[in-house]
Design a protein around this motif. Sequence first.
Motif, PDB file in Angstrom:
ATOM      1  N   SER A 110       0.833  -1.212   0.000  1.00 44.45           N
ATOM      2  CA  SER A 110       0.000   0.000   0.000  1.00 44.45           C
ATOM      3  C   SER A 110       0.863   1.257   0.000  1.00 44.45           C
ATOM      4  N   TRP A 137      -3.055   7.632   9.835  1.00 46.78           N
ATOM      5  CA  TRP A 137      -2.184   6.524  10.220  1.00 46.78           C
ATOM      6  C   TRP A 137      -2.198   6.306  11.734  1.00 46.78           C
ATOM      7  N   ALA A 140      -5.223   4.071  12.269  1.00 47.95           N
ATOM      8  CA  ALA A 140      -4.946   2.700  11.818  1.00 47.95           C
ATOM      9  C   ALA A 140      -4.009   1.985  12.780  1.00 47.95           C
ATOM     10  N   PHE A 159      -4.029   0.137   5.644  1.00 45.48           N
ATOM     11  CA  PHE A 159      -4.338   1.560   5.790  1.00 45.48           C
ATOM     12  C   PHE A 159      -3.211   2.327   6.477  1.00 45.48           C
ATOM     13  N   LEU A 162      -1.017   3.117   3.620  1.00 49.80           N
ATOM     14  CA  LEU A 162      -1.664   4.115   2.756  1.00 49.80           C
ATOM     15  C   LEU A 162      -1.468   5.527   3.297  1.00 49.80           C
TER      16      LEU A 162
END
Length: 450
Positions: A110, A137, A140, A159, A162
């Motif tokens: 990701s 972040w 997550a 995630f 990401l």
Amino acid sequence: MKIWKKVGQPAPPTATDNVEKVYSGDGVEKNRPSLDIKGGVQEPHHANPQLEKRVIRKLDFRVVPLLSALYLLAFLDRSNIGNARIAGMEEALELRGNRYQWLLNIFYISYIVFEFQALMWKIVPPNIWAAFVVFGWGLAATLQATARSWATEMVCRFFLGLFEAGFGPGIPYLLSFFYLRHELGLRIGIFLSAAPLATTFAGALAYGITSGHSKMANWRLLFLVEGLPTIIMAPIVYRFLPVSPEKARFLDSEEALVAKARGVRQVGDQIRVGGIVWSDIGATLADAKAWFTATVGVRYFGVFLAAAGIFPTIANILPWVLSEQFSLPIIARPIDPISLQDNQGSDTRRGTGIVILQFIGQCGPLLGTNVFPKQEGPRYTKGMWVSAAFTLFTAFLALGLRALLVWENKKLDKKYGPRPELIPENGIDPAAIKTAVGEENYGPNFRYVL
């Protein structure tokens, strides 16, 4: 109002034309650039060196530490999965076979796929974008504490990669909005040093968190304690990260003028945040130099090995700082985001180059997590040979890139004539004062940095 219609011709008058000198509180007379914040800059657009140093010092104490602290948190949040595994996550989530390996891989997958977010620093005001990705972040990372299965943990790691992809890779690009070419190396070096700094205490911190006997599983407590501070930092970065140098709250009106003048000196009279030039993206994708530099970025494989503890981390970080400050030869100087940004001639092209560099370079960690299987220890012969091959390949690429840039500079000298050199420590060479506008964009003042 434009900077001036023609190099050497005075610009039309502005409201600040009659203000040429100001006096600070200590009574020292200083030159103030005649500048219209909404428009252009009159000569002289190079501020008094002492006043400019004051602006740089304020940026150094307000911007760089904030971004470095966030990068330190990012490194803790991505790497604490190893400590969580030791603290009981492996048994709780039934990480059989290569399931743990996939938890590492999915983060980098990701991270690589969403590298394009580096350009968001130019599209969205930096404080808003930073707050968004930091909160993302952090959330997550914290939600890993609630994982009840391997699949749930995979989603959290996806995630996490990401949102982190929207922060770290684009910071060298963001700092180029605040600092001139010759100033970037030290600041990016300080920013990058947050990662090895985190490794010096990450293990001890994890031990302290997981060594107790709380009602919550120790590995869940680890994710919770290390994830929540990142969420708390989201509103802080929104409040304190400047949108642009001249709009920084910590600069007074005189310093804001200097900050604006520095921006004009970099890229001319243009708005730097608020949109991208799509044609520049296409031009960068078609530019062999961008791919050449990015391919040299396979050195990130070596950086990953440093992070894994195989090679010393300090020896890897120091060249990033020293190479920019003392112009080390190309063999000793790693090709990094600084070099790439120095050799693209517009903000959009610099951002696109960063995306290409990170997209290819971050494949190194993805490879590195798979070439040192546990059963090949303690020598890890295959992994060492792969690392050595990439190192040799990088050396050849670096030499080739240097030769290409020397050739390109000779073409520019032939087209525009030799460029008067700026002397940062002494202000500016008088021979360059009428031409040094937009010196970091393509044009008569632009030269590739070797």
